[in-house]
Design a protein around this motif. Structure first.
Motif, PDB file in Angstrom:
ATOM      1  N   GLN B 290     101.241 156.228  23.157  1.00  0.00           N
ATOM      2  CA  GLN B 290     102.161 155.510  22.278  1.00  0.00           C
ATOM      3  C   GLN B 290     101.650 155.350  20.842  1.00  0.00           C
ATOM      4  O   GLN B 290     102.428 155.496  19.905  1.00  0.00           O
ATOM      5  N   PRO B 291     100.368 155.071  20.633  1.00  0.00           N
ATOM      6  CA  PRO B 291      99.921 154.957  19.239  1.00  0.00           C
ATOM      7  C   PRO B 291     100.147 156.236  18.445  1.00  0.00           C
ATOM      8  O   PRO B 291     100.352 156.176  17.235  1.00  0.00           O
ATOM      9  N   LEU B 292     100.149 157.389  19.132  1.00  0.00           N
ATOM     10  CA  LEU B 292     100.405 158.644  18.432  1.00  0.00           C
ATOM     11  C   LEU B 292     101.734 158.576  17.706  1.00  0.00           C
ATOM     12  O   LEU B 292     101.888 159.083  16.601  1.00  0.00           O
ATOM     13  N   LEU B 294     103.166 156.025  16.346  1.00  0.00           N
ATOM     14  CA  LEU B 294     103.060 155.293  15.088  1.00  0.00           C
ATOM     15  C   LEU B 294     102.203 156.043  14.077  1.00  0.00           C
ATOM     16  O   LEU B 294     102.385 155.895  12.874  1.00  0.00           O
ATOM     17  N   ILE B 295     101.258 156.852  14.565  1.00  0.00           N
ATOM     18  CA  ILE B 295     100.476 157.672  13.638  1.00  0.00           C
ATOM     19  C   ILE B 295     101.413 158.653  12.938  1.00  0.00           C
ATOM     20  O   ILE B 295     101.402 158.791  11.713  1.00  0.00           O
TER      21      ILE B 295
END
Lengths: 410, 329, 289
Positions: B290-292, B294-295
């Motif tokens: 999931q952080p990908l 936002l990256i």
């Protein structure tokens, strides 16, 4: 900039982009598939990014492990071995995004939701799911507002903070009695949000019933940089007990500061202390020694819980309460699906409402939902002793005898 | 406005009105449409002060939260009907805008200084909302669910969509008026060169206070709508820095000081956000994917700024010769 | 409040202020020279704190204080490259674009950390964390005393650098009169990048001093951002001496307000000081008119 610049007028192209953006944003976004025969979809909505990402990731870990386990054991047998399938959602710790995920998953045909960690997101997301009468299992979410709105689709297996406070107070009262009333006063330190404020107010109201005076409630913001002054005030008030309700980072900082400043108390007793876990004990054994917490805990006498703990730790993760609560919620859902023999929302809701599911991992009695709150849920009371976390109450799950009052600093 | 422009606007309005029907009553699509229109509306409220008048704020959540809390307190604690509480909330937003404006502009704050003082006001309001009894502090305020149009609550999200559409169209009309009116011209003069504007006899102080009050009123209207849709507010939701940043972002990404900038910015940002979030959820093979999302979102944001320095609106304004890159102001 | 408590509160506030000074010095330098508000400040601090954390862990086992030169140099390099490669190149020389780019960078940095290191909170356990020094009625943990002293020392060195070296003089020239500096042959873009680098290097040093008594998680850098803004504004944007005095004043005000009004409402002291200073003396206590 020229005058013309801020007076672009309404050109056709400007307009086309203006409305086009709207349409494109929905058309090009991969719209979820419609419900289809086959696996039973379970929507997992957790904050896996943002401020409480760690907790969300832990919940997701527990839930996905449980789904794997259900499928490995042959799926839902009354439905011909139907498999469970996780639909993963990220609330990004934002209310709007949580609700958006509910809508998206509804169109992906989920049979039930599990989530949301943060109470505000949970409050809005359950409301949105109620439109579709889809069951919503609250795996973590402390606020009692969640189950006080008369929504028929909400089920919370774990106890709310009202119950945790009651059990914590009872345990502390028993300890204090056994110690001949060693503690007469307490200071409560709590985070200023919904969870900490609510818990601390309840605690302060009930402390007199066990003969302890609540000297002061100290609220602090999240995040708090520095607990030196709170330590200073605690020292000047010289309470017998320090009680805390806060999230992980602040819990750890406060505990460390009180230890470093060598503040002598009979006990440090938290209710839903966010940082009370194996990592804390391992990394700061001296600080953690003798600290007590009332919290969601697994049943240390359960072989299944110990086995799951080994598996989680073998994967490099910590066995925190989010993991086994989310795991148990999937099992609760699987049990209801098994009895309903169908993923039909009405039947599933009825099966959940009448559930007597035995949460194997948890120190709970049989499940009994009243207005969506499981009456059988209860917290454990734990103490850190010799570098490990031991359950000291309730008695039938206890793994050690409590040390209270704690030895003084010299 | 030219005939074609008028036609185009009418067409766009019809398309937006029909949009929920295009997707066969998909509540997900309707909800997404709501989020875009709502973000565009809030962005426009920012744009009116930040774009048209050049008074950039980092703390517009102070107005959003004021509106949300004003109507919710009246409704929950004093039994007002939300429809009646709404105008009061709007007035409260205007009052806070006028108050902050009077204080800051009297002190002569401009540019970064003004932006920072709004940030501080929002933070002060958040701490106050966390501490005073009538907001119920950190416990937040829950609005009882009672879906009925008379209660400004709707069972079908489509009505929130249309409500947001109406607000968005009104805000677009207001922005259009700002490009045509004397008031708007005075604001533009202030934005371009405040000292020169004063030399021309414009009462810059008064105009700036007015525009901040107007901006605050609009933003507060959004706050009430938010509270009525999600039925729960707390100090971080209402006054958190996230909201301020989002309003600023949609406006600046779309093109600050343009009529359609916030709408385009909202469309682009929500599109990117939905697609990346979808990708994050669709890649369970990568642990912790999931952080990908936002990256990618952050990178796209940087790229948009880097390659469309005027915001997306610059795409079709660039052909007109514009003075570029005046250096650091 | 008894005098003892007030004294201890002032000491606690000064110790906290030492860190604010360092974080704010970086911010004020970047503002003074580039005229931008660096929204990536908190995220870059967080990355530096992770660097300290990983250096401390086996196999290196490097003490955070010994790691200071390394992390500071690394942070400088990172800042320099970020400016040269991204911020300077993509901003087209516009302030509002720089703001958006630093905002975007902050989102990227936070989530890269979340992706690589997960959201888990990390701490380092140094042997001397529990040591403390008695200053009258105040007990000061050793790491906080060290961080205070080191922070003051670093500020003094930075002040010397700015006033004595050619590079420092060039930075001050660019801060004061950009066009003029260009005319006398100063490579202004290079000065921008160096200034941004030094600003981030301050964060590197702050990270080393913080880690023995704080924690790191992908969002922990933001804890210091508003306070750093306040410090910068209080001291006067772009003023070094201002950041120094501002940080210490803020630390003490925060501490005493917390003692007097409770930690929650006491937090109001920070935005209030911020607002009052801006309204009454927008150039800050030490800024040029």
């Amino acid at each position: 900039m020229s005058k013309r610049d801020h007076r672009p007028g309404v050109t056709r192209r400007a307009f086309a982009i203006g409305t086009g953006a709207l349409a494109v944003s929905s058309v090009a976004s991969p719209l979820p598939l419609r419900a289809q025969a086959g696996p039973i979809r379970v929507g997992l909505i957790h904050p896996v990014t943002g401020f409480v990402a760690y907790n969300g990731q832990q919940s997701r870990l527990g839930a996905t492990m449980a789904i794997e386990d259900v499928n490995k054991a042959g799926g839902i047998k009354s439905m011909g071995g139907a498999r469970l399938e996780a639909v993963l959602g990220d609330s990004q710790s934002k209310v709007e995004v949580g609700v958006s995920e509910v809508e998206k998953m509804n169109e992906a045909g989920v049979a039930a939701y599990i989530g949301c960690f943060q109470s505000p997101v949970g409050i809005a997301a359950t409301q949105a799911a109620a439109k579709y009468n889809t069951p919503f299992l609250i795996d973590v979410g402390a606020s009692d507002l969640l189950v006080s709105r008369g929504l028929k689709n909400i089920f919370r297996l774990k106890p709310g903070f009202g119950k945790c406070v009651d059990d914590g107070i009872a345990a502390l009262g028993a300890l204090n009695k056994a110690a001949g009333g060693a503690a007469k006063s307490a200071v409560l330190v709590h985070e200023s949000g919904e969870f900490g404020t609510g818990t601390a107010k309840l605690l302060a109201g009930k402390l007199p019933s066990i003969g302890i005076e609540a000297k002061e409630l100290i609220a602090h913001d999240n995040p708090t940089r520095n607990f030196d002054n709170i330590a200073l005030r605690i020292r000047s008030m010289a309470p017998d007990i320090v009680m805390m309700s806060n999230y992980g980072n602040e819990y750890m900082l406060l505990a460390r500061t009180l230890f470093q400043q060598k503040i002598n108390v009979a006990g440090m007793f938290s209710v839903l202390g966010g940082g009370f876990n194996y990592k804390f004990v391992k990394e700061m054994p001296d600080v953690a020694q003798f600290m007590m917490d009332t919290n969601h805990w697994f049943n240390p006498r359960s072989a299944a819980a110990q086995a799951l703990k080994k598996r989680v730790e073998a994967g490099g993760a910590l066995f925190t309460f989010e993991v086994y609560l989310s795991y148990s919620n999937v099992m609760l859902l699987a049990d209801a699906l098994e009895r309903a023999g169908s993923a039909d929302k009405e039947k599933l809701t009825a099966a959940l409402a009448s559930s007597t599911f035995k949460a194997e991992l948890l120190p709970y009695g049989p499940t009994k939902f009243t207005n969506g709150q499981n009456e059988g849920g209860r917290p454990g009371v734990m103490q850190v002793l010799k570098g490990d976390i031991e359950v000291i109450a309730p008695a039938e799950f206890a793994s050690a005898q409590a040390v209270f009052p704690r030895p003084k600093f010299t | 406005m030219s005939r074609t422009a008028l036609l185009a606007c009418g067409g766009g309005l019809i398309a937006a009105a029909l949009y929920p029907l295009l997707f066969g009553g998909s509540n997900y699509a309707v909800n997404l449409g709501f989020l875009v229109l709502f973000a565009a509306f809030l962005g426009q409220s920012w744009n009116i002060a930040g774009g048209f008048a050049g008074q950039m704020s980092f703390g517009h959540a102070v107005f959003f939260g004021t509106g949300a809390y004003a109507s919710t307190i009246l409704h929950v604690s004093h039994g007002w009907n939300p429809w009646l509480a709404w105008p009061v909330a709007i007035a409260a937003g205007a009052a806070v805008g006028a108050g902050i404006g009077t204080l800051s502009f009297r002190a002569g704050l401009r540019g970064s200084y003004f932006a920072l003082v709004t940030l501080a006001f929002a933070e002060a309001f958040r701490i106050l909302a966390n501490s005073v009894p009538f907001t119920r502090g950190g416990l937040g305020m829950l609005i009882k669910s009672d879906p009925h149009p008379a209660n400004l609550q709707f069972r079908d999200p489509i009505w929130f969509y249309y409500l947001a559409l109406v607000l968005c169209v009104l805000s677009l009309a207001l922005a259009w008026w700002l490009t045509r009116s004397r008031f708007g011209a005075r604001l533009a003069a202030i934005r371009e060169n405040e000292d020169a504007a004063r030399a021309l006899g414009i009462n810059t102080f008064r105009e700036k206070v007015r525009v901040l009050a107007l901006s605050g009123a609009l933003c507060a209207a959004g706050g009430t709508l938010y509270a009525q849709k999600y039925l729960y507010i707390d100090p971080s939701i209402a006054f958190g820095v996230d909201k301020s940043i989002e309003m600023l972002l949609v406006s600046m990404i779309g093109g600050a000081g343009t009529i359609f900038g916030p709408l385009i910015g909202a469309g682009v940002l929500h599109f990117v956000s939905e697609v990346t979030r979808e990708l994050g959820g669709a890649l369970p093979a990568i642990k912790n994917a999931q952080p990908l999302a936002l990256i990618v979102y952050g990178v796209i944001l940087v790229i948009i700024v880097g390659y469309l320095p005027d915001g997306s609106m610059g795409l079709f304004r660039r052909r007109r010769a514009l003075p570029q890159g005046q250096g650091h102001a | 409040m008894s005098p003892d408590i007030i004294f201890a509160g002032v000491v606690n506030g000064l110790m906290a202020g030492g860190i604010y000074v360092l974080v704010a010095t970086g911010l004020t330098l970047i503002y003074g020279v580039l005229h931008i508000i660096n929204f990536a400040h908190g995220s870059l601090l967080m990355l530096a704190m992770y660097a300290v954390f990983f250096l401390f862990r086996p196999p290196l086992g490097l003490d955070p204080y010994l790691a200071l030169p390394l992390v500071t140099a690394g942070a400088f390099l990172m800042g320099y490259v970020l400016y040269r490669g991204v911020i300077g190149r993509l901003s087209h020389g516009r302030d509002e674009n720089i703001l958006l780019i630093t905002l975007g960078l902050s989102i990227v940095a936070d989530n890269v950390a979340l992706f690589l290191f997960t959201g888990d909170t990390q701490t380092i356990g140094v042997a001397y964390a529990g040591n403390y020094i008695s200053l009258g009625p105040a007990l000061v943990p050793l790491p906080k005393l060290i961080s205070f002293g080191a922070s003051m020392l670093i500020c003094a060195l930075l002040g010397l650098f700015m006033s004595q070296t050619d590079m420092g003089k060039a930075i001050r020239a660019v801060a004061k009169e950009r066009q003029g500096a260009r005319l006398v042959g100063i490579d202004v873009e290079n000065i921008f990048a160096v200034s941004y680098g030094i600003g981030i290097a301050c964060l590197g040093a702050a990270a080393c001093l913080l880690m023995p008594f704080f924690y790191v998680s992908p969002s922990s850098g933001h804890v210091f951002v508003l306070i750093a803004f306040t410090t910068v504004v209080l001291g006067g944007m772009g003023s070094f001496g201002g950041a120094l005095a501002g940080g210490l004043i803020i630390g003490v005000v925060e501490s005493l307000a917390g003692l007097q009004f409770g930690e929650q409402l006491g937090q109001l002291g920070i935005p209030l000081v911020f607002i009052l200073i801006l309204l009454l003396r927008p150039t800050g206590l030490f800024g040029r008119q």
